[in-house]
Design an enzyme around this catalytic site. Structure first.
Site, PDB file in Angstrom:
ATOM      1  CD  GLU A  32     -20.123  21.214 -19.773  1.00  0.00           C
ATOM      2  OE1 GLU A  32     -21.059  20.904 -20.502  1.00  0.00           O
ATOM      3  OE2 GLU A  32     -19.005  21.541 -20.211  1.00  0.00           O
ATOM      4  CG  HIS A  57     -42.516  21.887 -11.224  1.00  0.00           C
ATOM      5  ND1 HIS A  57     -42.710  20.616 -10.753  1.00  0.00           N
ATOM      6  CD2 HIS A  57     -43.154  22.710 -10.345  1.00  0.00           C
ATOM      7  CE1 HIS A  57     -43.441  20.649  -9.654  1.00  0.00           C
ATOM      8  NE2 HIS A  57     -43.721  21.917  -9.385  1.00  0.00           N
ATOM      9  CB  SER A 117      -0.937   0.005   1.215  1.00  0.00           C
ATOM     10  OG  SER A 117      -0.197  -0.136   2.418  1.00  0.00           O
ATOM     11  CE  LYS A 162      -4.519   3.198   4.966  1.00  0.00           C
ATOM     12  NZ  LYS A 162      -5.439   2.016   4.972  1.00  0.00           N
ATOM     13  CG  ASN A 179      -4.099  -4.379  13.090  1.00  0.00           C
ATOM     14  OD1 ASN A 179      -3.511  -4.325  12.008  1.00  0.00           O
ATOM     15  ND2 ASN A 179      -4.489  -5.514  13.641  1.00  0.00           N
ATOM     16  CE1 TYR A 197      -6.402  -2.923   9.132  1.00  0.00           C
ATOM     17  CE2 TYR A 197      -5.489  -5.128   8.855  1.00  0.00           C
ATOM     18  CZ  TYR A 197      -5.649  -3.836   8.400  1.00  0.00           C
ATOM     19  OH  TYR A 197      -5.073  -3.450   7.223  1.00  0.00           O
ATOM     20  CB  SER A 215     -15.654  23.792 -29.877  1.00  0.00           C
ATOM     21  OG  SER A 215     -15.725  22.933 -30.998  1.00  0.00           O
ATOM     22  CE  LYS A 226     -20.579  25.341 -27.982  1.00  0.00           C
ATOM     23  NZ  LYS A 226     -20.657  23.876 -28.105  1.00  0.00           N
ATOM     24  CD  GLN A 262      -3.089  -2.362   2.055  1.00  0.00           C
ATOM     25  OE1 GLN A 262      -2.463  -2.698   3.057  1.00  0.00           O
ATOM     26  NE2 GLN A 262      -2.791  -2.836   0.863  1.00  0.00           N
TER      27      GLN A 262
HETATM   28  N1  ARG Z   1      -1.509  -1.141   5.158  1.00  0.00           N
HETATM   29  C1  ARG Z   1      -2.422  -1.537   6.159  1.00  0.00           C
HETATM   30  C2  ARG Z   1      -3.753  -0.775   6.055  1.00  0.00           C
HETATM   31  O1  ARG Z   1      -3.796   0.135   5.337  1.00  0.00           O
HETATM   32  C3  ARG Z   1      -1.833  -1.258   7.484  1.00  0.00           C
HETATM   33  C4  ARG Z   1      -2.249  -2.211   8.543  1.00  0.00           C
HETATM   34  C5  ARG Z   1      -1.739  -3.540   8.264  1.00  0.00           C
HETATM   35  N2  ARG Z   1      -2.002  -4.428   9.354  1.00  0.00           N
HETATM   36  C6  ARG Z   1      -1.842  -5.732   9.213  1.00  0.00           C
HETATM   37  N3  ARG Z   1      -2.073  -6.454  10.237  1.00  0.00           N
HETATM   38  N4  ARG Z   1      -1.525  -6.275   8.081  1.00  0.00           N
HETATM   39  O2  ARG Z   1      -4.735  -1.135   6.627  1.00  0.00           O
END
Ligand code: ARG
Length: 466
Positions: A292, A158, A25, A327, A112, A319, A279, A285, A324
């Site tokens: 938009e 409307h 990640s 994000k 975690n 967890y 355009s 244009k 992951q």
């Molecule tokens: N990259 C992981 C996440 O975004 C971090 C936590 C990973 N924890 C684990 N036990 N593998 O969630």
């Protein structure tokens, strides 16, 4: 040459390259580097206070972390996919820099609770930044509203001409929407403001830590009351995504209104060349592409919110690596909303409205019919009857190809004896808007008062989030 992984003690085989590429990640969670390091410094302080780090070890760790921060910011840091994520990349670098004491930083901590902390710090920070950007858009709207406080324009329901409003009033409607977004962001911050550190993997720890120390150092209002919840809760992220989606939705509606108003069929809004594009084939244009795209990106932000909820809905405690996936949508949503707000503020400041066109448009469509009915209602005629009487006058005017003001005194009196020459005062857009008396209505006097109030409110130092 392959290195042993940080967690590799019990493993007999190397990680497959596909596994490494699939699970990493670092390519996106490097966004969290500052928060990760900030969190680790506070954690080290707490560990030292708890007697789990010697003062010398603590100093070495903090010095090392600060050096890593400097290197990342200077673009000198080498992120490695084999170190999986931001947490391990920083830890590995620390190990390389200071050796042994680095191995103590992960005492009473798991990735975690670490990732939960980083994300909370990031959300808190983004809330402050996004709030500032929303404020800039509000200021631009308020300035425009001041300029066009008394300019009548058609109001629609409307998509049909309904009643005249003032351009400033229409603009201030969006200021209200964005104010609710600011309130929602502040509210979201409350729930993000909880320290998850100390939860460790999920159960807490047998080590004598004091998360209240870490919380104080990081400026958190509270510490988590349940370790399992602390590592698995992403409500604050979902909530932030909702706040972003809501602000995006408001921008999208504003964009939609402006696209229509800038169309030659309306001709109310004049967009600045600097915020339009051309355009490739039609030389004449001038397209509202920026607006938009603001509308288009809204879909993407709502998608991010959906992704997060769907991601979480089936997850057992505590967890799970699925998390992951929270994000990328979240980072993207915040980046997109910020970009929209950043371009919208100057676009609005450069937008003009054609008061003549708007007034002309108000001159058609019997938009003064409602205030004429209200004129009768104010004089004791039951509103339903007044509605019918004016409806018949509209029919008469339509058959003659005139507006209500084009009917004769005789026509009006014949419809109802109370419709004397005095009733003409409420006819026409200018008369109608001046007749509005209810709080929150489009009367220019109210709009001016609201503009003054907003100016004052927005000039106050932005509610410091921290
Ligand atoms: N990259 C992981 C996440 O975004 C971090 C936590 C990973 N924890 C684990 N036990 N593998 O969630």
């Amino acid at each position: 040459m392959s290195r042993k992984r940080t967690w590799g003690g019990r493993f007999r085989k190397e990680t497959d390259a596909l596994t490494e590429a699939f699970t990493e990640s670092i390519s996106f969670d490097r966004t969290l580097y500052r928060h990760d390091i900030e969190g680790s410094i506070a954690h080290a302080e707490m560990l030292a206070k708890a007697g789990l780090l010697k003062p010398r070890e603590k100093s070495a760790i903090i010095k090392g972390l600060r050096g890593i921060l400097r290197d990342i910011e200077a673009g000198r840091f080498e992120f490695r996919a084999e170190d999986e994520d931001i947490h391990m990349n920083v830890e590995r670098a620390l190990q390389e820099r200071i050796g042994e004491p680095a191995g103590k930083l992960h005492t009473a901590r798991s990735r975690n609770d670490q990732v939960a902390l980083d994300l909370r710090l990031w959300v808190r920070n983004e809330i402050e930044a996004v709030t500032g950007r929303v404020r800039a858009v509000q200021s631009a709207l308020v300035e425009l509203a001041g300029r066009y406080a008394a300019s009548p324009m058609p109001g629609y329901t409307h998509m049909q001409r309904a009643q005249p409003v003032t351009c400033g009033h229409w603009l201030l409607a969006y200021v209200e929407m964005f104010e609710r977004d600011v309130e929602r962001l502040a509210d979201c911050r409350e729930r993000a403001d909880v320290l998850p550190l100390g939860a460790c993997a999920l159960a807490g720890t047998s080590l004598p830590i004091d998360p209240r120390v870490t919380a104080r150092l990081l400026g958190f209002g509270r510490i988590a009351r349940n370790s399992m919840d602390a590592v698995s809760d992403r409500d604050f992220a979902v909530e932030f995504a909702f706040c972003l989606a809501c602000a995006a939705m408001h921008m999208s509606r504003l964009a939609s209104d402006l696209v229509l108003m800038a169309a030659s069929e309306y001709g109310f809004a004049i967009l600045d060349d600097a915020f339009c594009t051309g355009s490739s084939i039609m030389p004449q244009k001038k397209n509202p592409d920026v607006l938009e795209l603001i509308r288009g990106k809204c879909g993407r932000v709502i998608g991010a919110m959906n992704s997060l909820m769907i991601l979480l809905k089936g997850l057992p405690l505590a967890y799970n690596r699925d998390m992951q996936e929270d994000k990328e949508p979240l980072f993207d949503a915040s980046r997109q909303v910020s970009a929209c707000l950043d371009v919208l503020a100057p676009l609005l400041r450069q937008t003009e409205f054609d008061e003549v066109r708007m007034r002309e448009a108000c001159g058609r469509g019997f938009m003064d019919a409602t205030v004429l009915a209200e004129y009768l209602a104010a004089r004791g005629v039951p509103f339903r009857r007044a509605h019918r009487i004016v409806g018949e006058l509209v029919g008469l005017a339509e058959s003659r190809g005139v507006e209500l003001a084009g009917l004769s005194d005789e026509d009006l009196r014949r419809a109802h004896p109370l419709l004397g020459p005095d009733a003409r005062k409420v006819l026409g857009a200018a008369g109608a808007v001046l007749s509005y008396a209810s709080p929150g209505s489009a009367n220019p006097a109210f709009v001016r008062r609201e503009v003054a109030a907003w100016r004052k409110r927005l000039s106050r130092p932005a509610g410091r989030a921290r």
